[in-house]
Design a protein around this motif. Structure first.
Motif, PDB file in Angstrom:
ATOM      1  N   ALA A 111      12.851  17.824 -15.552  1.00  0.00           N
ATOM      2  CA  ALA A 111      13.218  17.038 -16.120  1.00  0.00           C
ATOM      3  C   ALA A 111      14.068  15.766 -15.124  1.00  0.00           C
ATOM      4  O   ALA A 111      13.863  14.395 -15.702  1.00  0.00           O
ATOM      5  N   ASN A 112      13.952  15.499 -13.498  1.00  0.00           N
ATOM      6  CA  ASN A 112      14.088  15.600 -12.597  1.00  0.00           C
ATOM      7  C   ASN A 112      13.581  14.966 -12.740  1.00  0.00           C
ATOM      8  O   ASN A 112      13.084  14.175 -11.571  1.00  0.00           O
ATOM      9  N   ALA A 113      12.079  15.150 -12.517  1.00  0.00           N
ATOM     10  CA  ALA A 113      10.533  14.517 -12.018  1.00  0.00           C
ATOM     11  C   ALA A 113      10.540  12.632 -12.683  1.00  0.00           C
ATOM     12  O   ALA A 113      10.713  12.414 -13.671  1.00  0.00           O
ATOM     13  N   PRO A 114      10.280  12.165 -11.567  1.00  0.00           N
ATOM     14  CA  PRO A 114      10.170  10.464 -11.743  1.00  0.00           C
ATOM     15  C   PRO A 114       9.164  10.286 -13.129  1.00  0.00           C
ATOM     16  O   PRO A 114       8.150  11.066 -13.132  1.00  0.00           O
ATOM     17  N   PRO A 115       8.589   9.198 -13.369  1.00  0.00           N
ATOM     18  CA  PRO A 115       7.452   8.771 -14.249  1.00  0.00           C
ATOM     19  C   PRO A 115       6.700   9.082 -14.079  1.00  0.00           C
ATOM     20  O   PRO A 115       6.894   8.292 -12.820  1.00  0.00           O
ATOM     21  N   PRO A 116       5.964   9.263 -15.226  1.00  0.00           N
ATOM     22  CA  PRO A 116       4.416   8.304 -14.336  1.00  0.00           C
ATOM     23  C   PRO A 116       4.278   6.201 -13.927  1.00  0.00           C
ATOM     24  O   PRO A 116       5.080   6.188 -14.649  1.00  0.00           O
ATOM     25  N   LEU A 117       3.249   7.120 -12.768  1.00  0.00           N
ATOM     26  CA  LEU A 117       3.576   5.892 -12.215  1.00  0.00           C
ATOM     27  C   LEU A 117       2.347   4.511 -13.377  1.00  0.00           C
ATOM     28  O   LEU A 117       1.329   5.029 -13.470  1.00  0.00           O
ATOM     29  N   SER A 118       2.732   3.325 -12.716  1.00  0.00           N
ATOM     30  CA  SER A 118       1.821   2.120 -13.715  1.00  0.00           C
ATOM     31  C   SER A 118       0.665   2.289 -12.422  1.00  0.00           C
ATOM     32  O   SER A 118       0.575   2.471 -11.555  1.00  0.00           O
ATOM     33  N   GLU A 119      -0.617   1.228 -13.026  1.00  0.00           N
ATOM     34  CA  GLU A 119      -1.477   1.437 -12.251  1.00  0.00           C
ATOM     35  C   GLU A 119      -1.104   0.206 -12.001  1.00  0.00           C
ATOM     36  O   GLU A 119      -1.714   0.036  -9.440  1.00  0.00           O
ATOM     37  N   GLU A 120      -0.012  -1.054 -11.523  1.00  0.00           N
ATOM     38  CA  GLU A 120       0.347  -1.687 -10.629  1.00  0.00           C
ATOM     39  C   GLU A 120       1.131  -1.028  -9.840  1.00  0.00           C
ATOM     40  O   GLU A 120       1.118  -1.436  -8.630  1.00  0.00           O
ATOM     41  N   GLU A 121       2.209   0.468 -10.312  1.00  0.00           N
ATOM     42  CA  GLU A 121       2.270   0.393  -9.067  1.00  0.00           C
ATOM     43  C   GLU A 121       1.891   2.026  -7.560  1.00  0.00           C
ATOM     44  O   GLU A 121       2.688   1.552  -6.759  1.00  0.00           O
ATOM     45  N   LYS A 122       0.773   2.403  -8.894  1.00  0.00           N
ATOM     46  CA  LYS A 122      -0.338   3.064  -7.983  1.00  0.00           C
ATOM     47  C   LYS A 122      -0.863   2.394  -6.702  1.00  0.00           C
ATOM     48  O   LYS A 122      -0.679   2.105  -5.829  1.00  0.00           O
ATOM     49  N   GLN A 123      -1.239   0.636  -7.009  1.00  0.00           N
ATOM     50  CA  GLN A 123      -2.080  -0.105  -5.765  1.00  0.00           C
ATOM     51  C   GLN A 123      -0.791  -0.485  -5.387  1.00  0.00           C
ATOM     52  O   GLN A 123      -1.423  -0.662  -3.877  1.00  0.00           O
ATOM     53  N   LYS A 124       0.024  -0.956  -5.470  1.00  0.00           N
ATOM     54  CA  LYS A 124       1.087  -1.437  -4.519  1.00  0.00           C
ATOM     55  C   LYS A 124       1.383  -0.095  -2.806  1.00  0.00           C
ATOM     56  O   LYS A 124       1.706  -0.171  -2.598  1.00  0.00           O
ATOM     57  N   LEU A 125       1.248   0.980  -4.336  1.00  0.00           N
ATOM     58  CA  LEU A 125       1.644   2.053  -3.511  1.00  0.00           C
ATOM     59  C   LEU A 125       0.707   2.649  -2.621  1.00  0.00           C
ATOM     60  O   LEU A 125       0.877   3.091  -0.853  1.00  0.00           O
ATOM     61  N   GLU A 126      -0.302   2.386  -2.981  1.00  0.00           N
ATOM     62  CA  GLU A 126      -1.943   2.526  -1.630  1.00  0.00           C
ATOM     63  C   GLU A 126      -1.329   1.720  -0.962  1.00  0.00           C
ATOM     64  O   GLU A 126      -2.581   1.822   0.676  1.00  0.00           O
ATOM     65  N   GLU A 127      -1.595   0.743  -1.148  1.00  0.00           N
ATOM     66  CA  GLU A 127      -1.333  -1.002  -0.614  1.00  0.00           C
ATOM     67  C   GLU A 127      -0.262  -0.343   0.566  1.00  0.00           C
ATOM     68  O   GLU A 127      -0.531  -0.924   1.739  1.00  0.00           O
ATOM     69  N   LYS A 128       1.086   0.114   0.728  1.00  0.00           N
ATOM     70  CA  LYS A 128       2.495   0.079   1.514  1.00  0.00           C
ATOM     71  C   LYS A 128       1.374   1.577   2.297  1.00  0.00           C
ATOM     72  O   LYS A 128       1.446   1.303   3.334  1.00  0.00           O
ATOM     73  N   LYS A 129       0.588   2.747   1.812  1.00  0.00           N
ATOM     74  CA  LYS A 129       0.579   3.182   2.620  1.00  0.00           C
ATOM     75  C   LYS A 129      -0.780   2.879   3.929  1.00  0.00           C
ATOM     76  O   LYS A 129      -0.769   2.582   4.513  1.00  0.00           O
TER      77      LYS A 129
END
Length: 268
Positions: free
Chosen positions: A87-105
């Protein structure tokens, strides 16, 4: 058999056979039961047994459900935690969000690598600076030691030359010639009471030992100390001196002995 009006009745099928139907019918025996009754009785017993069995199982299930079960509680807790996590799990990330997260990493990893490289360079520079400072200190210490060695060597050469010169001056012929020359020129030295008393005072207090040997000989040569030979000898005997003061003391004794022949007898 006849009917009620006296006419004979036709024979029945059962009677025709000599009452075969009734004769073949099994009479219930003593205390016995018919086959159908037994089957019915047996079916009733089986149904009762099954009913009793099911009732017992349900009772056992109810009893077991009422009893606290550790495994059951653990399963319930796990199920509850899983449900809460889901119930508390965040919603799945979109492709754009995944790319931003990978860029931050990637940026974070790059910054970490740059920081590590900077620290490594600082460590190298610090080591180079320490090595350079150590070399400079060693060079300075070596230069100081070389200078001290050179000064000691020059002092030794000077003292050796002075001792050689003193031995030559203290020989009989040179000493007699010097005293004769001094007696001729002693009249030109006017006795200065103030200067003579100041010179004797320096010997008594020990301040004369800070002078250089050449300056000590120069002062003795500029003064007429004929009347102060005893005072100079007594001050020299009472003075407190160190080993480092010996060159000046030797210069004083040499200058006095060359000019005043009675000086040595006053010291003994």
């Amino acid at each position: 058999m006849s009917s009620g009006d006296g006419a004979p009745l036709p024979p029945s099928k059962e009677g025709k056979g000599g009452n075969r139907g009734s004769g073949n019918r099994r009479k219930p025996g003593r205390g016995g039961r018919s086959r159908g009754a037994k089957q019915q009785q047996g079916g009733g017993d089986d149904s009762s047994s099954a009913t009793a069995k099911v009732t017992g199982q349900m009772a056992n299930m109810n009893v077991s459900d009422n009893k606290p079960n550790k495994n059951t509680k653990q399963r319930r807790n796990r199920n509850k935690k899983s449900a809460d996590a889901a119930a508390n799990a965040p919603p799945p990330l979109s492709e754009e969000e995944k790319q931003k997260l990978e860029e931050k990493k990637r940026i974070a990893e790059q910054k970490a690598a740059e920081e590590e490289e900077r620290k490594r360079q600082e460590e190298i520079q610090r080591a180079i600076g320490e090595a350079k400072q150590k070399r400079e200190e060693e060079q300075t210490d070596l230069t100081r030691r070389v200078k001290e060695a050179c000064a000691s060597l020059e002092k030794f050469v000077e003292e050796s030359s002075q001792r050689k010169e003193n031995r030559n001056q203290m020989a009989d012929d040179p000493l007699a010639a010097f005293r004769k020359e001094f007696e001729k020129g002693k009249k030109k030295l006017k006795p200065n009471l103030k200067q003579n008393q100041a010179f004797v005072k320096k010997i008594k207090t020990g301040s004369a030992w800070s002078m250089k040997p050449a300056d000590m000989q120069k002062d003795v040569a500029s003064l007429n100390l004929s009347r102060y030979v005893d005072e100079v000898a007594d001050a020299l005997l009472d003075a407190k001196m160190k080993v480092v003061d010996l060159p000046v003391v030797v210069a004083l004794c040499l200058a006095m002995h060359r000019r005043y022949s009675e000086f040595l007898t006053r010291l003994t």
